[in-house]
Design a protein around this motif. Structure first.
Motif, PDB file in Angstrom:
ATOM      1  N   ALA A  31       0.982  -1.216   0.089  1.00 52.30           N
ATOM      2  CA  ALA A  31      -0.043   0.066  -0.275  1.00 52.30           C
ATOM      3  C   ALA A  31       1.102   1.232  -0.129  1.00 52.30           C
ATOM      4  O   ALA A  31       1.982   1.143   0.380  1.00 52.30           O
ATOM      5  N   LYS A  32       0.091   2.347  -0.061  1.00 51.85           N
ATOM      6  CA  LYS A  32       0.968   3.577  -0.044  1.00 51.85           C
ATOM      7  C   LYS A  32       1.874   3.864   1.111  1.00 51.85           C
ATOM      8  O   LYS A  32       2.791   4.485   1.044  1.00 51.85           O
ATOM      9  N   ASP A  33       1.234   3.639   1.917  1.00 52.72           N
ATOM     10  CA  ASP A  33       1.830   3.797   3.657  1.00 52.72           C
ATOM     11  C   ASP A  33       2.917   2.637   3.634  1.00 52.72           C
ATOM     12  O   ASP A  33       3.579   2.585   4.741  1.00 52.72           O
ATOM     13  N   LYS A  60      -6.433   0.193  -4.516  1.00 57.50           N
ATOM     14  CA  LYS A  60      -5.326  -0.482  -4.916  1.00 57.50           C
ATOM     15  C   LYS A  60      -4.641   0.113  -6.282  1.00 57.50           C
ATOM     16  O   LYS A  60      -3.354  -0.058  -6.406  1.00 57.50           O
ATOM     17  N   ALA A  62      -3.721   3.474  -6.734  1.00 58.95           N
ATOM     18  CA  ALA A  62      -2.921   4.484  -6.218  1.00 58.95           C
ATOM     19  C   ALA A  62      -1.718   3.743  -5.678  1.00 58.95           C
ATOM     20  O   ALA A  62      -0.546   4.150  -5.807  1.00 58.95           O
ATOM     21  N   SER A  63      -1.956   2.765  -4.932  1.00 61.56           N
ATOM     22  CA  SER A  63      -0.767   1.797  -4.354  1.00 61.56           C
ATOM     23  C   SER A  63       0.231   1.263  -5.345  1.00 61.56           C
ATOM     24  O   SER A  63       1.274   1.251  -5.412  1.00 61.56           O
ATOM     25  N   VAL A  66       2.532   3.406  -7.192  1.00 58.86           N
ATOM     26  CA  VAL A  66       3.814   3.772  -6.253  1.00 58.86           C
ATOM     27  C   VAL A  66       4.672   2.600  -6.146  1.00 58.86           C
ATOM     28  O   VAL A  66       5.991   2.662  -6.406  1.00 58.86           O
ATOM     29  N   HIS A  67       3.964   1.516  -6.100  1.00 57.96           N
ATOM     30  CA  HIS A  67       4.687   0.182  -5.757  1.00 57.96           C
ATOM     31  C   HIS A  67       4.208  -0.766  -6.779  1.00 57.96           C
ATOM     32  O   HIS A  67       3.172  -1.489  -6.217  1.00 57.96           O
TER      33      HIS A  67
END
Length: 166
Positions: A31-33, A60, A62-63, A66-67
């Motif tokens: 996740a983004k965090d 998911k 947005a996550s 990033v990843h």
């Protein structure tokens, strides 16, 4: 892992059966965090990539932007000797599609009787003006068939050290 090895894993008889028999899997991503997530997903195997469709508003996405590194797990069997699993690692590539992702409908047709799939398609077309197409090309794959002894290497090593009872 080399492409030849990936192809061998995905073309093993039991792996082909898993891919043909089911359209349900578990997707693992970060996740983004930075914390892990595992979510059930529907997928369609094209022969080159696993395709997952979702709403353009799904968290998911947005996550994954990033990843993009992910893992996918497909399992079957409810007994120790019948347990089989296909584990895949890869990178998610997201494309926004106007209308419905074609593989989303193909997965539905694979897992539903024709009449139910037609009704599903009608409802889906009314619900989604767009969908996100998540394509995962395997960079690593492993097929396990516990009943035949096709198990993880660490378990093979443990089994070699077991002395049978007298």
């Amino acid at each position: 892992m080399e492409q030849r090895e990936i192809d061998e894993e995905l073309s093993a008889e039991g792996a082909r059966e898993l891919l043909a028999a089911t359209s349900g899997a578990h997707l693992a991503y970060t996740a983004k965090d930075g914390t892990p997530r595992v979510v059930p997903v529907g997928y369609f195997w094209t022969g080159a990539e696993f395709v997952i469709a979702t709403a353009t508003t799904a968290p998911k996405l947005a996550s994954l932007a990033v990843h993009p590194e992910v893992a996918l797990s497909i399992e079957a069997g409810d007994t120790p000797t019948g347990a089989r699993a296909l584990s895949i690692r890869g990178r998610a590539n997201i494309t926004i599609v106007d209308g419905i992702v074609p593989e989303y409908l193909a997965a539905a047709h694979k897992s539903m009787p024709a009449e139910a799939a037609a009704e599903f398609e009608k409802n889906v077309r009314a619900m989604y003006p767009q969908q996100a197409r998540i394509a995962i090309t395997p960079s690593w794959a492993r097929f396990y068939d516990y009943g035949t002894g096709r198990i993880p290497k660490f378990l093979q090593k443990l089994a070699q050290n077991v002395v049978p009872p007298p």
